[in-house]
Design a protein around this motif. Sequence first.
Motif, PDB file in Angstrom:
ATOM      1  N   VAL A   1      -0.975  11.959  -3.920  1.00 52.82           N
ATOM      2  CA  VAL A   1      -2.260  11.279  -3.361  1.00 52.82           C
ATOM      3  C   VAL A   1      -3.492  11.967  -3.720  1.00 52.82           C
ATOM      4  CG1 VAL A   1      -3.362  10.263  -1.434  1.00 52.82           C
ATOM      5  CG2 VAL A   1      -0.815   9.999  -1.826  1.00 52.82           C
TER       6      VAL A   1
ATOM      7  N   VAL B   1      -8.468  12.413   2.033  1.00 56.58           N
ATOM      8  CA  VAL B   1      -8.832  11.758   0.713  1.00 56.58           C
ATOM      9  C   VAL B   1     -10.325  11.891   0.720  1.00 56.58           C
ATOM     10  CG1 VAL B   1      -7.033  10.136   0.440  1.00 56.58           C
ATOM     11  CG2 VAL B   1      -9.000   9.153   1.719  1.00 56.58           C
TER      12      VAL B   1
ATOM     13  N   LEU C   1      -4.784  10.893   6.786  1.00 50.48           N
ATOM     14  CA  LEU C   1      -5.198  10.517   5.238  1.00 50.48           C
ATOM     15  C   LEU C   1      -6.463  10.228   5.078  1.00 50.48           C
ATOM     16  CD1 LEU C   1      -3.361  10.150   2.676  1.00 50.48           C
ATOM     17  CD2 LEU C   1      -2.726   7.730   3.438  1.00 50.48           C
TER      18      LEU C   1
ATOM     19  N   ALA D   1       0.717  -1.111   0.105  1.00 53.90           N
ATOM     20  CA  ALA D   1       0.070  -0.134  -0.139  1.00 53.90           C
ATOM     21  C   ALA D   1       0.955   1.157  -0.260  1.00 53.90           C
ATOM     22  CB  ALA D   1      -0.956  -0.164   1.140  1.00 53.90           C
TER      23      ALA D   1
ATOM     24  N   ARG E   1      -6.452   8.958  -4.810  1.00 58.59           N
ATOM     25  CA  ARG E   1      -7.274   9.038  -3.718  1.00 58.59           C
ATOM     26  C   ARG E   1      -7.665   7.511  -3.344  1.00 58.59           C
ATOM     27  NH1 ARG E   1     -10.057  14.453  -2.076  1.00 58.59           N
ATOM     28  NH2 ARG E   1      -8.780  15.605  -3.369  1.00 58.59           N
TER      29      ARG E   1
ATOM     30  N   CYS F   1       1.951   3.313  -3.195  1.00 64.51           N
ATOM     31  CA  CYS F   1       1.234   4.328  -4.042  1.00 64.51           C
ATOM     32  C   CYS F   1       1.772   5.536  -3.737  1.00 64.51           C
ATOM     33  CB  CYS F   1      -0.430   4.397  -3.430  1.00 64.51           C
ATOM     34  SG  CYS F   1      -0.500   5.172  -1.769  1.00 64.51           S
TER      35      CYS F   1
ATOM     36  N   GLY G   1      -5.687   4.783  -3.696  1.00 63.48           N
ATOM     37  CA  GLY G   1      -4.565   4.319  -3.174  1.00 63.48           C
ATOM     38  C   GLY G   1      -4.484   4.826  -1.607  1.00 63.48           C
ATOM     39  N   GLY G   2      -4.818   6.007  -1.598  1.00 64.63           N
ATOM     40  CA  GLY G   2      -4.412   6.870  -0.397  1.00 64.63           C
ATOM     41  C   GLY G   2      -5.610   6.359   0.571  1.00 64.63           C
ATOM     42  N   ALA G   3      -6.707   6.119   0.259  1.00 63.94           N
ATOM     43  CA  ALA G   3      -7.899   5.444   1.109  1.00 63.94           C
ATOM     44  C   ALA G   3      -7.269   4.118   1.663  1.00 63.94           C
ATOM     45  CB  ALA G   3      -9.074   5.697   0.340  1.00 63.94           C
ATOM     46  N   ARG G   4      -6.853   3.225   0.701  1.00 62.41           N
ATOM     47  CA  ARG G   4      -6.394   1.778   1.087  1.00 62.41           C
ATOM     48  C   ARG G   4      -5.152   1.991   1.944  1.00 62.41           C
ATOM     49  NH1 ARG G   4      -2.974  -1.390  -1.950  1.00 62.41           N
ATOM     50  NH2 ARG G   4      -3.247  -3.495  -1.187  1.00 62.41           N
ATOM     51  N   LEU G   5      -4.255   2.941   1.606  1.00 61.37           N
ATOM     52  CA  LEU G   5      -3.144   3.014   2.619  1.00 61.37           C
ATOM     53  C   LEU G   5      -3.493   3.277   4.030  1.00 61.37           C
ATOM     54  CD1 LEU G   5      -0.165   3.251   3.293  1.00 61.37           C
ATOM     55  CD2 LEU G   5      -0.020   5.459   2.233  1.00 61.37           C
TER      56      LEU G   5
END
Lengths: 200, 200
Positions: free
Chosen positions: B33, A52, A48, A14, B38, A17, B40-44
């Motif tokens: 991000v 987002v 974060l 992750a 976004r 990204c 990828g950011g949410a997942r991270l």
Amino acid sequence: MTEFSPLVRELIEALRCLPGVGPKSAQRMALHVLQRDRDGGARLARILAEAVVNVGECRCCRILAEQALCAICASSKRDRHALCIVENPADVYALDQATDYRGLYFVLNGRLSPLDGIGPTELGLDCLEKRFCEGEIREIVLATNSTVEGEATAQFIAEMAHHNAIHVTRIAYGVPVGGELEYVDSGTLSHAFAGRREYR
Amino acid sequence: MTEFSPLVRELIEALRCLPGVGPKSAQRMALHVLQRDRDGGARLARILAEAVVNVGECRCCRILAEQALCAICASSKRDRHALCIVENPADVYALDQATDYRGLYFVLNGRLSPLDGIGPTELGLDCLEKRFCEGEIREIVLATNSTVEGEATAQFIAEMAHHNAIHVTRIAYGVPVGGELEYVDSGTLSHAFAGRREYR
């Protein structure tokens, strides 16, 4: 061959990204956060997730902002007759720090690139044209990058502005201050030569 | 001087908890991000939040794992009589990939450093001593780094092992394979010279 536990592996994946983060740095980041800075990690995860969802674009200049209107567009101290057009939000802060320009900005969040499906609508040029028609703007400063796409974008916007009798300028491209001619690339040199000005 | 909106600024600040991320990279990461990834950011954010809560240490070897027992300690294919002792989780994967060692590991998550308040308990040496006493382990391989603290830690553990009549080895330190003598630092050279072996 052994590997990290599934959740650690997912975290490493992750982290990729983020720009400029390859497999090795992602691993270093994941281990650092889990071993030494769980508080920082938890805080990053929280902010974060919030960002987002909540950070959108200023409805006036398309810069990243969580309010409907960004600080620059909402400010009463700004010259509302000048509009500087840039490709990225970071350009706004760079210009605002380095220059004494105190007009408004418009962020394209990209540049015209038909092959990638980025046309005038994606850059918000329809909103921009509407603002041109409203008549408040008297000068635009084109500060897109001096790449082929950046130039094409500048050209496109300049034509829109000319239709509305708006004064159009473009920031100067040439040899960087402090740069030595010997080490400057030929594209920049030819730009600098063609753009030479009267010496007073 | 204008700045990013509060939430974007907070995100940039929070990203600095990652190792090797300065103000400029943090800004680049945040903008990337928010502008382009976004999802990828949410997942991270989701995985990071999950990891800082759920990833703990294997109760046997102290490696990062979300289960009570890590994959290596839980495996039936491992030689349970050999124990390799390393400073960091990353060392485990590096050794396991590069060598044909198939024993168990023990991760110190640090090294003895009394000035920083890191003593035997912080490194889990009490658990390690208990395992030594249990008698299952016949050989330990010391793979701590060859720094002053790493050497002191190795020395400390070696004495513990000797008390329990366990065979102790230390991985070899010397000139890296493919390295040229001319460019090797003097500490490594003197190590390599003092540690010379019979040539067959």
